[in-house]
Design a protein around this motif. Structure first.
Motif, PDB file in Angstrom:
ATOM      1  N   ALA A   1      37.398  36.174  32.121  1.00 19.92           N
ATOM      2  CA  ALA A   1      37.415  35.484  33.405  1.00 19.92           C
ATOM      3  C   ALA A   1      36.045  34.852  33.587  1.00 19.92           C
ATOM      4  O   ALA A   1      35.033  35.450  33.224  1.00 19.92           O
TER       5      ALA A   1
ATOM      6  N   ALA B   1      34.184  37.157  38.288  1.00 20.40           N
ATOM      7  CA  ALA B   1      34.890  38.332  38.810  1.00 20.40           C
ATOM      8  C   ALA B   1      33.930  39.107  39.702  1.00 20.40           C
ATOM      9  O   ALA B   1      32.711  39.009  39.560  1.00 20.40           O
TER      10      ALA B   1
ATOM     11  N   ILE C   1      39.479  38.952  40.235  1.00 19.79           N
ATOM     12  CA  ILE C   1      39.273  37.743  39.434  1.00 19.79           C
ATOM     13  C   ILE C   1      38.970  36.570  40.370  1.00 19.79           C
ATOM     14  O   ILE C   1      39.567  36.448  41.441  1.00 19.79           O
TER      15      ILE C   1
ATOM     16  N   SER D   1      43.550  41.436  41.697  1.00 21.07           N
ATOM     17  CA  SER D   1      42.638  42.559  41.509  1.00 21.07           C
ATOM     18  C   SER D   1      43.261  43.652  40.651  1.00 21.07           C
ATOM     19  O   SER D   1      44.447  43.954  40.794  1.00 21.07           O
TER      20      SER D   1
END
Length: 136
Positions: free
Chosen positions: A51, A54, A94, A123
């Motif tokens: 990601a 985050a 995220i 989440s």
């Protein structure tokens, strides 16, 4: 004038004195062990995945929570706390660009919780674990 105790009563009294002494000595050894503080607990948090951004929120050493903004994964944190968290938490959210993440919590080497999340603003929630007991 008082008559002396019969021989069997005198011997019973002398038998009780050492028995009481042993009980007192045993209590003196046992009480500090029962009231001693629990040994420290090692809590390990791991976040993996991909990601661009985050946010991690986790239970800290002082019983509060900490929050960190991440721009890269993996993320790892180890804490040694006097007692395990009563009800710990590790949450990974995220960012808007999306991605996939996984969180895992272990206490004294025993996995307590794990979770995954996929997509923007979702989440992974690893919460409700208890420290030190080996059970979650």
């Amino acid at each position: 004038m008082t008559e002396p105790d019969p021989p069997e009563r005198r011997s019973a009294r002398w038998f009780l004195i050492p028995v009481c002494a042993v009980l007192v000595a045993g209590a003196a050894v046992l009480v500090p062990r029962l009231t001693a503080p629990a040994p420290p607990v090692r809590v390990v948090y791991d976040v993996t995945g991909r990601a661009e951004r985050a946010t991690v929120t986790y239970s800290a050493e002082d019983g509060g929570t900490r929050r960190e903004e991440l721009t890269s994964l993996p993320w790892h944190r180890e804490l040694v706390v006097p007692e395990g968290p009563e009800r710990g938490v590790l949450t990974v959210t995220i960012g808007p660009a999306g991605g996939e993440v996984a969180c895992e919590v272990s206490v004294d080497g025993v996995e307590q919780r794990s979770a995954t999340a996929t997509g923007a603003h979702t989440s992974a929630l690893c919460d409700g674990f208890r420290g030190g007991s080996g059970t979650g």
